[in-house]
Motif scaffolding. Structure first.
Motif, PDB file in Angstrom:
ATOM      1  N   ARG A 112       0.859  -0.958  -0.400  1.00  0.00           N
ATOM      2  CA  ARG A 112      -0.105  -0.017   0.403  1.00  0.00           C
ATOM      3  C   ARG A 112       1.167   1.101   0.319  1.00  0.00           C
ATOM      4  NH1 ARG A 112      -3.218  -3.046   3.965  1.00  0.00           N
ATOM      5  NH2 ARG A 112      -5.101  -3.843   3.528  1.00  0.00           N
ATOM      6  N   ARG A 113       1.920   1.166   0.986  1.00  0.00           N
ATOM      7  CA  ARG A 113       2.752   2.165   0.854  1.00  0.00           C
ATOM      8  C   ARG A 113       3.647   2.399  -0.190  1.00  0.00           C
ATOM      9  NH1 ARG A 113       4.104   4.294   7.070  1.00  0.00           N
ATOM     10  NH2 ARG A 113       1.887   3.693   6.840  1.00  0.00           N
ATOM     11  N   TYR A 114       4.421   1.147  -0.766  1.00  0.00           N
ATOM     12  CA  TYR A 114       5.611   1.234  -1.506  1.00  0.00           C
ATOM     13  C   TYR A 114       5.360   0.889  -2.662  1.00  0.00           C
ATOM     14  CZ  TYR A 114       7.821   2.929   2.802  1.00  0.00           C
ATOM     15  OH  TYR A 114       8.440   3.348   4.125  1.00  0.00           O
ATOM     16  N   GLY A 115       5.814   1.212  -3.758  1.00  0.00           N
ATOM     17  CA  GLY A 115       6.035   0.378  -4.790  1.00  0.00           C
ATOM     18  C   GLY A 115       6.558  -0.393  -5.557  1.00  0.00           C
ATOM     19  N   PHE A 116       6.701  -1.063  -6.114  1.00  0.00           N
ATOM     20  CA  PHE A 116       7.114  -2.319  -6.755  1.00  0.00           C
ATOM     21  C   PHE A 116       8.842  -2.646  -6.333  1.00  0.00           C
ATOM     22  CE2 PHE A 116       9.392  -5.584  -9.951  1.00  0.00           C
ATOM     23  CZ  PHE A 116       8.965  -6.551  -9.173  1.00  0.00           C
ATOM     24  N   GLU A 117       9.154  -1.860  -6.847  1.00  0.00           N
ATOM     25  CA  GLU A 117      10.708  -2.192  -6.958  1.00  0.00           C
ATOM     26  C   GLU A 117      11.514  -1.801  -5.536  1.00  0.00           C
ATOM     27  OE1 GLU A 117      10.911   0.828 -11.563  1.00  0.00           O
ATOM     28  OE2 GLU A 117       9.577   0.200  -9.449  1.00  0.00           O
ATOM     29  N   LEU A 211       8.156   0.816 -12.914  1.00  0.00           N
ATOM     30  CA  LEU A 211       8.085  -0.176 -14.153  1.00  0.00           C
ATOM     31  C   LEU A 211       6.407  -0.306 -14.057  1.00  0.00           C
ATOM     32  CD1 LEU A 211      10.068  -3.088 -14.112  1.00  0.00           C
ATOM     33  CD2 LEU A 211       7.988  -3.840 -12.615  1.00  0.00           C
ATOM     34  N   ALA A 212       5.691  -0.390 -13.391  1.00  0.00           N
ATOM     35  CA  ALA A 212       3.994  -0.089 -13.536  1.00  0.00           C
ATOM     36  C   ALA A 212       3.753   0.805 -14.588  1.00  0.00           C
ATOM     37  CB  ALA A 212       3.314  -0.089 -12.575  1.00  0.00           C
ATOM     38  N   ALA A 213       4.435   2.171 -14.873  1.00  0.00           N
ATOM     39  CA  ALA A 213       4.295   2.461 -15.980  1.00  0.00           C
ATOM     40  C   ALA A 213       4.992   2.254 -16.957  1.00  0.00           C
ATOM     41  CB  ALA A 213       4.757   3.647 -15.395  1.00  0.00           C
ATOM     42  N   ALA A 237       3.843  -5.479  -6.337  1.00  0.00           N
ATOM     43  CA  ALA A 237       4.022  -5.348  -5.351  1.00  0.00           C
ATOM     44  C   ALA A 237       3.499  -6.832  -4.312  1.00  0.00           C
ATOM     45  CB  ALA A 237       4.341  -4.408  -4.332  1.00  0.00           C
ATOM     46  N   LEU A 238       2.176  -6.909  -4.171  1.00  0.00           N
ATOM     47  CA  LEU A 238       1.900  -8.138  -3.635  1.00  0.00           C
ATOM     48  C   LEU A 238       2.028  -9.474  -3.679  1.00  0.00           C
ATOM     49  CD1 LEU A 238      -2.074  -6.382  -3.208  1.00  0.00           C
ATOM     50  CD2 LEU A 238      -0.142  -6.729  -1.396  1.00  0.00           C
ATOM     51  N   LEU A 239       2.711  -8.932  -5.233  1.00  0.00           N
ATOM     52  CA  LEU A 239       3.105 -10.995  -5.537  1.00  0.00           C
ATOM     53  C   LEU A 239       4.483 -10.899  -6.025  1.00  0.00           C
ATOM     54  CD1 LEU A 239       0.307 -10.538  -9.170  1.00  0.00           C
ATOM     55  CD2 LEU A 239       0.175 -12.038  -7.109  1.00  0.00           C
ATOM     56  N   ALA A 240       4.921 -10.440  -5.422  1.00  0.00           N
ATOM     57  CA  ALA A 240       5.972 -10.642  -5.393  1.00  0.00           C
ATOM     58  C   ALA A 240       7.294 -12.349  -5.259  1.00  0.00           C
ATOM     59  CB  ALA A 240       7.452  -9.717  -5.088  1.00  0.00           C
ATOM     60  N   ASP A 241       6.415 -12.275  -3.810  1.00  0.00           N
ATOM     61  CA  ASP A 241       6.761 -13.639  -3.022  1.00  0.00           C
ATOM     62  C   ASP A 241       5.177 -13.980  -2.697  1.00  0.00           C
ATOM     63  OD1 ASP A 241       8.624 -15.428  -2.902  1.00  0.00           O
ATOM     64  OD2 ASP A 241       8.887 -14.744  -0.788  1.00  0.00           O
ATOM     65  N   HIS A 242       5.503 -15.456  -2.127  1.00  0.00           N
ATOM     66  CA  HIS A 242       4.532 -15.915  -2.161  1.00  0.00           C
ATOM     67  C   HIS A 242       5.019 -17.494  -0.963  1.00  0.00           C
ATOM     68  CE1 HIS A 242      -0.456 -17.180  -0.775  1.00  0.00           C
ATOM     69  NE2 HIS A 242       0.080 -15.884  -0.320  1.00  0.00           N
ATOM     70  N   ASP A 243       5.688 -17.832  -0.200  1.00  0.00           N
ATOM     71  CA  ASP A 243       6.626 -18.585   0.190  1.00  0.00           C
ATOM     72  C   ASP A 243       6.903 -19.488  -1.246  1.00  0.00           C
ATOM     73  OD1 ASP A 243       8.076 -19.881   2.244  1.00  0.00           O
ATOM     74  OD2 ASP A 243       6.373 -21.127   2.369  1.00  0.00           O
ATOM     75  N   LEU A 244       6.868 -20.863  -0.642  1.00  0.00           N
ATOM     76  CA  LEU A 244       7.121 -21.622  -1.996  1.00  0.00           C
ATOM     77  C   LEU A 244       6.189 -22.393  -2.347  1.00  0.00           C
ATOM     78  CD1 LEU A 244       9.764 -23.197   0.600  1.00  0.00           C
ATOM     79  CD2 LEU A 244      10.293 -22.520  -1.591  1.00  0.00           C
ATOM     80  N   ALA A 245       5.448 -21.081  -3.478  1.00  0.00           N
ATOM     81  CA  ALA A 245       4.861 -21.976  -4.651  1.00  0.00           C
ATOM     82  C   ALA A 245       5.616 -22.389  -5.541  1.00  0.00           C
ATOM     83  CB  ALA A 245       3.979 -20.427  -5.297  1.00  0.00           C
ATOM     84  N   VAL A 387       5.784 -11.437 -14.224  1.00  0.00           N
ATOM     85  CA  VAL A 387       7.659  -9.794 -14.444  1.00  0.00           C
ATOM     86  C   VAL A 387       7.033 -10.206 -12.643  1.00  0.00           C
ATOM     87  CG1 VAL A 387       7.322  -7.740 -14.458  1.00  0.00           C
ATOM     88  CG2 VAL A 387       6.172  -9.144 -16.254  1.00  0.00           C
ATOM     89  N   SER A 388       6.333  -9.859 -11.802  1.00  0.00           N
ATOM     90  CA  SER A 388       6.080  -9.398 -10.377  1.00  0.00           C
ATOM     91  C   SER A 388       6.989 -11.144  -9.719  1.00  0.00           C
ATOM     92  CB  SER A 388       4.927  -9.435  -9.676  1.00  0.00           C
ATOM     93  OG  SER A 388       5.054  -9.558  -8.234  1.00  0.00           O
ATOM     94  N   ARG A 389       7.493 -12.028 -10.353  1.00  0.00           N
ATOM     95  CA  ARG A 389       7.512 -13.234  -9.045  1.00  0.00           C
ATOM     96  C   ARG A 389       8.699 -13.193  -9.446  1.00  0.00           C
ATOM     97  NH1 ARG A 389       4.381 -17.193  -6.368  1.00  0.00           N
ATOM     98  NH2 ARG A 389       2.984 -14.760  -5.900  1.00  0.00           N
ATOM     99  N   THR A 390       9.028 -12.489 -10.842  1.00  0.00           N
ATOM    100  CA  THR A 390      10.366 -12.279 -11.608  1.00  0.00           C
ATOM    101  C   THR A 390      11.847 -12.218 -10.377  1.00  0.00           C
ATOM    102  OG1 THR A 390      10.328 -12.275 -13.253  1.00  0.00           O
ATOM    103  CG2 THR A 390      12.245 -12.306 -12.426  1.00  0.00           C
TER     104      THR A 390
END
Length: 438
Positions: A112-117, A211-213, A237-245, A387-390
């Motif tokens: 919510r507060r910060y961008g993806f990078e 990066l979003a732009a 930002a939310l999708l950047a990681d989700h443990d060991l998918a 792109v995010s999960r990279t």
């Protein structure tokens, strides 16, 4: 956290009056029985704290803290889980029944507060760098664009991303540098390279900015309003990681062989394309489009249930209620006027399905609301996911590089014909013997 050169170490015993003994990087590495690079990996995971030596030449570590870590890590791998599955020690993402955390910080609050990078940097290093931007290396970007553009017109975005990763790897002679700084340099260039290699959907493209732009015109021909762009940036930002998918596990297996970061990302992309993983948002997109076209969810949900298909975008085995990622995105989408029809359709799907089974929305449904409302193709959610999960795959690779190589070697349970068998005749098929134990 800054990854200082492991070759510059202070005396290690410089401390304030009354403070416990401190160790240099080399002394900490010797005590732990690891390489100096691994000491900084422990710092990035939050398992050790470091302090810059006077003058900024190297870091020192609290001796008692290092000794405690040495006792805890006498055996590098954790014991197998009670279920018999693989267990990996990780300091990146913790998932609880109703929320998840990046390095101990609520991931939804970060997004919510910060961008993806900025979130990616936090996951990689444990350091927040407000305003950070990633830039592609010109040679890698040009190679990736040429390669992706050479694919057939019907190629999907994931096809182009896989080709772009391979081309960028060939263009980077330093890809085999697996030091923490080397991997970070590759990651900061690779992610914008992937975005830059995708063709624009409309007539406009964006070279600079977040990066979003830069990703937006690859997904939609419509101009991005401030609210819409915020949804996309937050989703990344939310999708950047989700443990060991599943894709992350594949990435860690690749990293355990000391494959370079580009190969790690290629491994993740290969698994991500499965319809039960990254491509699941495309199914939700098609369903939501049909709900909007037919004016209600009831006939669409009924068709899915009649055919024995699960309703896309609902349910998540790790969360007891609504996927927290979906909740954040739905709240942002409420501020985007042209998302109203798709958002209403999504809520209709949730309410209609609840009459049959109490399932909650997951992030795929939220991505579908974004893609449907902004005129994006069905594969847009998968592209955002990839792109995010990279970023997460790179973070897990950095952890895995610090572990014992090739530690993931399960044994197969052979159930074929019992030897010795005669040599087969040409064209003969192998006959399976009945197993009396089954």
């Amino acid at each position: 956290m800054t990854h200082e050169s492991v070759h510059t170490a202070g005396t290690g015993d410089e401390r304030a009056p009354g403070e416990g003994r401190r160790l240099s990087t080399r002394e900490a590495a010797d005590l732990l029985g690891v390489k100096p690079e691994t000491v900084y990996a422990y710092v990035s995971r939050g398992q050790l704290t470091s302090r810059r030596t006077p003058g900024g030449r190297g870091s020192t570590f609290d001796a008692a803290e290092v000794e405690g870590l040495a006792r805890r890590t006498g055996r590098r791998e954790p014991p197998p889980a009670a279920t018999g599955g693989l267990v990996f020690r990780t300091g990146l993402t913790l998932i609880e029944p109703d929320r998840y955390y990046f390095r101990g910080v609520d991931a939804t609050e970060l997004a919510r507060r910060y961008g993806f990078e900025e979130v990616a940097e936090w996951i990689w290093t444990g350091e927040l760098r407000p305003g950070v931007r990633f830039d592609a290396a010109p040679e890698s970007l040009e190679a990736a664009r040429r390669t992706a553009a050479a694919l057939p017109r019907h190629s999907s975005s994931t096809d182009r991303l896989r080709a772009a990763v391979a081309a960028a790897a060939v263009a980077d002679p330093l890809r085999f540098d697996l030091s923490a700084q080397g991997v970070l340099n590759s990651a900061r260039s690779l992610i914008p390279t992937l975005v830059g290699a995708l063709p624009a959907v409309g007539d406009t493209d964006v070279e600079g900015g977040s990066l979003a732009a830069r990703l937006w015109p690859k997904l939609s021909a419509r101009p991005a309003g401030p609210g819409s762009l915020a949804v996309l940036d937050t989703a990344l930002a939310l999708l950047a990681d989700h443990d060991l998918a599943a894709s992350t596990l594949a990435a860690r297996v690749a990293a355990s062989t000391h494959a370079h970061p580009y190969a790690v990302v290629s491994a993740g992309l290969g698994v991500l394309e499965g319809p039960l993983h990254g491509a699941a948002s495309g199914l939700a997109h098609r369903m939501l489009t049909e709900v909007v076209d037919r004016g209600g969810a009831a006939p669409v949900v009924a068709d899915h249930l009649r055919a024995g298909r699960r309703v896309p975008g609902l349910g998540h085995r790790l969360y007891t209620g609504e996927d927290p990622r979906a909740g954040v995105l739905f709240a942002l989408l409420e501020e985007v006027p042209r998302a109203a029809p798709a958002l209403s359709a999504a809520r209709d799907v949730i309410a209609t399905t609840a009459r049959h089974t109490p399932l909650h929305a997951n992030v795929d449904l939220a991505l579908a609301v974004l893609s449907v409302s902004e005129g994006m193709p069905a594969e847009a959610g998968e592209t955002i996911f990839a792109v995010s999960r990279t970023a997460g795959w790179i973070a897990h690779a950095m952890e895995e590089y610090a572990e014992r190589p090739l530690r993931m070697r399960p044994s197969g349970q052979y159930d074929g014909p019992r030897p010795p068998q005669p040599l087969p005749a040409p064209g003969a098929a192998t006959a399976r013997e009945p197993d009396p134990a089954k």
